[in-house]
Design a protein around this motif. Structure first.
Motif, PDB file in Angstrom:
ATOM      1  N   ARG A 107     -64.078  -9.136  26.671  1.00  0.00           N
ATOM      2  CA  ARG A 107     -65.159  -8.542  25.870  1.00  0.00           C
ATOM      3  C   ARG A 107     -64.944  -7.038  25.695  1.00  0.00           C
ATOM      4  O   ARG A 107     -65.214  -6.474  24.630  1.00  0.00           O
ATOM      5  CB  ARG A 107     -66.518  -8.829  26.513  1.00  0.00           C
ATOM      6  N   ILE A 108     -64.447  -6.380  26.758  1.00  0.00           N
ATOM      7  CA  ILE A 108     -64.139  -4.954  26.644  1.00  0.00           C
ATOM      8  C   ILE A 108     -63.058  -4.728  25.582  1.00  0.00           C
ATOM      9  O   ILE A 108     -63.180  -3.843  24.712  1.00  0.00           O
ATOM     10  CB  ILE A 108     -63.679  -4.394  28.008  1.00  0.00           C
ATOM     11  N   ALA A 109     -62.012  -5.537  25.642  1.00  0.00           N
ATOM     12  CA  ALA A 109     -60.933  -5.413  24.657  1.00  0.00           C
ATOM     13  C   ALA A 109     -61.454  -5.643  23.249  1.00  0.00           C
ATOM     14  O   ALA A 109     -61.075  -4.942  22.295  1.00  0.00           O
ATOM     15  CB  ALA A 109     -59.814  -6.393  24.989  1.00  0.00           C
ATOM     16  N   ARG A 110     -62.328  -6.615  23.108  1.00  0.00           N
ATOM     17  CA  ARG A 110     -62.878  -6.951  21.788  1.00  0.00           C
ATOM     18  C   ARG A 110     -63.684  -5.781  21.228  1.00  0.00           C
ATOM     19  O   ARG A 110     -63.578  -5.436  20.047  1.00  0.00           O
ATOM     20  CB  ARG A 110     -63.738  -8.198  21.945  1.00  0.00           C
ATOM     21  N   ARG A 111     -64.534  -5.163  22.059  1.00  0.00           N
ATOM     22  CA  ARG A 111     -65.324  -4.034  21.594  1.00  0.00           C
ATOM     23  C   ARG A 111     -64.428  -2.844  21.236  1.00  0.00           C
ATOM     24  O   ARG A 111     -64.694  -2.107  20.286  1.00  0.00           O
ATOM     25  CB  ARG A 111     -66.347  -3.621  22.657  1.00  0.00           C
ATOM     26  N   ASP A 127     -61.118   3.166  17.046  1.00  0.00           N
ATOM     27  CA  ASP A 127     -60.683   4.191  16.089  1.00  0.00           C
ATOM     28  C   ASP A 127     -61.795   5.193  15.814  1.00  0.00           C
ATOM     29  O   ASP A 127     -61.565   6.415  15.790  1.00  0.00           O
ATOM     30  CB  ASP A 127     -60.230   3.543  14.787  1.00  0.00           C
ATOM     31  N   ALA A 128     -63.002   4.702  15.593  1.00  0.00           N
ATOM     32  CA  ALA A 128     -64.128   5.598  15.318  1.00  0.00           C
ATOM     33  C   ALA A 128     -64.444   6.473  16.525  1.00  0.00           C
ATOM     34  O   ALA A 128     -64.737   7.672  16.380  1.00  0.00           O
ATOM     35  CB  ALA A 128     -65.361   4.779  14.923  1.00  0.00           C
ATOM     36  N   HIS A 129     -64.373   5.904  17.722  1.00  0.00           N
ATOM     37  CA  HIS A 129     -64.652   6.686  18.926  1.00  0.00           C
ATOM     38  C   HIS A 129     -63.594   7.768  19.144  1.00  0.00           C
ATOM     39  O   HIS A 129     -63.914   8.890  19.547  1.00  0.00           O
ATOM     40  CB  HIS A 129     -64.713   5.760  20.142  1.00  0.00           C
ATOM     41  N   ALA A 155     -64.333  10.621  16.719  1.00  0.00           N
ATOM     42  CA  ALA A 155     -65.533  11.355  17.122  1.00  0.00           C
ATOM     43  C   ALA A 155     -65.241  12.263  18.312  1.00  0.00           C
ATOM     44  O   ALA A 155     -65.727  13.405  18.378  1.00  0.00           O
ATOM     45  CB  ALA A 155     -66.656  10.379  17.458  1.00  0.00           C
ATOM     46  N   HIS A 156     -64.423  11.764  19.243  1.00  0.00           N
ATOM     47  CA  HIS A 156     -64.110  12.587  20.415  1.00  0.00           C
ATOM     48  C   HIS A 156     -63.225  13.767  20.034  1.00  0.00           C
ATOM     49  O   HIS A 156     -63.402  14.876  20.550  1.00  0.00           O
ATOM     50  CB  HIS A 156     -63.429  11.726  21.479  1.00  0.00           C
ATOM     51  N   ARG A 157     -62.285  13.552  19.124  1.00  0.00           N
ATOM     52  CA  ARG A 157     -61.465  14.673  18.656  1.00  0.00           C
ATOM     53  C   ARG A 157     -62.329  15.760  18.021  1.00  0.00           C
ATOM     54  O   ARG A 157     -62.104  16.953  18.227  1.00  0.00           O
ATOM     55  CB  ARG A 157     -60.416  14.175  17.667  1.00  0.00           C
ATOM     56  N   GLU A 158     -63.340  15.352  17.260  1.00  0.00           N
ATOM     57  CA  GLU A 158     -64.234  16.321  16.632  1.00  0.00           C
ATOM     58  C   GLU A 158     -65.026  17.098  17.677  1.00  0.00           C
ATOM     59  O   GLU A 158     -65.219  18.311  17.560  1.00  0.00           O
ATOM     60  CB  GLU A 158     -65.194  15.605  15.671  1.00  0.00           C
ATOM     61  N   LYS A 161     -67.685   5.422  25.746  1.00  0.00           N
ATOM     62  CA  LYS A 161     -66.904   4.576  26.662  1.00  0.00           C
ATOM     63  C   LYS A 161     -67.742   3.415  27.184  1.00  0.00           C
ATOM     64  O   LYS A 161     -67.261   2.279  27.300  1.00  0.00           O
ATOM     65  CB  LYS A 161     -66.351   5.418  27.817  1.00  0.00           C
ATOM     66  N   LEU A 162     -69.006   3.690  27.484  1.00  0.00           N
ATOM     67  CA  LEU A 162     -69.877   2.640  28.008  1.00  0.00           C
ATOM     68  C   LEU A 162     -70.247   1.621  26.934  1.00  0.00           C
ATOM     69  O   LEU A 162     -70.432   0.431  27.230  1.00  0.00           O
ATOM     70  CB  LEU A 162     -71.152   3.252  28.594  1.00  0.00           C
TER      71      LEU A 162
END
Length: 441
Positions: free
Chosen positions: A370-374, A380-382, A385-388, A428-429
């Motif tokens: 389920r973690i892999a699926r999410r 990519d979006a996360h 967002a973190h780079r920004e 991450k959560l």
């Protein structure tokens, strides 16, 4: 292996061994249950790849000393440096329950639950009458320095950890008037409890010399509440815990001291999760349990921010809820890769497993899928967002942000830094365990 182990245990006990089975849990040592000559026994054994005979001998000595102080513990039957190549300890098997969710939810424990926080306080007070030199060779170092060194050894700077280290360093209470033998892992999950109360304190491998308040704070860490609103192990209030401690002769810490040790304990569990994950990451042990523990670190980062008052619970929908099977990529047939991951996770949860340990690992494996699926859905979006967030702070990566927090570079931009760290941990959560975000501190 089971047959060979049973033969060796029969030699040790001088009786036929029956019912030998490995128990689930125990991330650092093997735990086996068996019967011999009408007695229920437990075997604790180091993994062959990581033997520590001195530590196992210390655990046997600790159990004996604790029993002498009136702490409920299992009786030691035998111990030694070599059982099929590993140090071992055989002790009596106590009747009762150790699984936290059963203890916190089952009706059979409803009457004892309100009294457990007080009773656990009395048990700790008895334990803390033991001087550190009662058992020779106990570790005796500065807890915050040792934890910092452990964290730094991974070369994996974490901004949330740096925020906690700064706070712990700036708010550290004065040294305790007396040091004592500290259990080091006194919490729900390491306690054998019956309908009449505490029957045994288990898993002494992390015992050391230290401030008695450490054990009290560790019991109150959010991870050991397992979703319960009650801070003392999920059973009751801090006030009940400290009242039991005082009634049995202990000197309770102040509220500020207890809070410091709770924050320290939350950070410690953060680093310990990362430590267990290293067994998988290094290739030393391919266990799915250790692999998933690496993704649990962010749960503790979130709990650190909660303990420091830097975030609040929030409700985030699980990205997998309401998923509709989609098209496969390229020339491939349906169902696609994402749907196959979902199907495999569902199978692991539904399939009949022959023993408790396999059932446990099946649940962990389903969680991993389920973690892999999410992550496939949101990764990519996360990342963007973190780079920004990092760019807004003038940082190339987490390592630069972590170093800036430690050095004081961002002391005039605390709100911006906390907001960036909070958002990164929440992302991450959302991938690892969205429900964790909603659990109060």
């Amino acid at each position: 292996m089971t047959a060979g182990l049973g033969e060796r245990l029969a030699e040790l006990t001088g009786a036929e061994v029956t019912g030998l089975r490995r128990l689930s849990g125990g991330a650092s040592r093997e735990t086996w249950s068996f019967d011999a000559a009408g007695r229920g026994l437990i075997l604790r054994r180091d993994p062959p790849a990581a033997p520590d005979p001195a530590a196992m001998a210390r655990e046997a000595a600790l159990l004996t000393a604790a029993a002498g102080a009136g702490v409920p513990v299992p009786r030691v039957e035998s111990h030694g440096p070599d059982l099929l190549g590993s140090p071992y300890l055989v002790m009596e098997r106590l009747d009762g329950e150790t699984i936290p969710r059963r203890l916190l939810r089952d009706e059979r424990f409803a009457k004892i639950r309100p009294r457990l926080a007080y009773e656990l306080g009395t048990v700790l007070a008895r334990l803390h009458t033991l001087a550190p030199d009662t058992v020779p060779g106990l570790p005796d170092g500065d807890p915050l320095e040792e934890l910092t060194e452990h964290y730094e050894s991974y070369g994996e700077p974490r901004p949330a950890v740096e925020l906690a280290l700064r706070w712990l360093g700036e708010h550290r209470p004065p040294p305790a008037d007396r040091r004592a033998l500290v259990h080091g892992d006194f919490r729900n999950g390491n306690l054998m409890i019956g309908t009449d109360g505490v029957r045994g304190v288990l898993d002494w491998e992390l015992a050391h010399a230290g401030d008695p308040a450490e054990d009290l704070g560790w019991l109150c860490v959010k991870a050991w509440r397992f979703g319960s609103p009650h801070p003392a192990g999920g059973f009751g209030s801090r006030a009940d815990l400290l009242a039991g401690y005082a009634a049995a002769g202990g000197t309770p810490p102040t509220d500020e001291e207890l809070h410091w040790w709770e924050v320290y304990g939350t950070l410690r569990w953060t680093i310990l999760c990362r430590h267990q994950a290293e067994r998988y990451l290094s290739g030393a042990d391919p266990s799915i349990e250790y692999a998933v523990l690496g993704r649990k670190v962010c749960e503790q980062e979130h709990d650190l921010l909660l303990a420091l008052g830097l975030t609040s619970p929030s409700t985030v929908p699980d990205p997998l809820d309401g998923h509709v099977p989609g098209a496969a990529a390229g020339p491939h047939d349906r169902p696609g890769a994402a749907d196959l991951i979902d199907a495999a996770a569902a199978f692991l949860l539904e399939a009949e497993q022959p023993d408790e340990r396999l059932r446990f690992h099946a649940r962990v494996a389903a969680s991993a899928l389920r973690i892999a699926r999410r992550e496939l859905l949101l990764g990519d979006a996360h990342r963007e967002a973190h780079r920004e967030r990092l760019r807004a702070l003038g940082c190339a990566d987490d390592a630069e942000l972590a170093e800036g927090i430690r050095s004081g570079r961002f002391d005039g931009r605390t709100d911006e830094v906390v907001a960036a760290v909070r958002a990164a941990v929440a992302d991450k959560l959302t991938v690892t365990n969205p429900r964790h975000l909603s659990v109060p501190g």
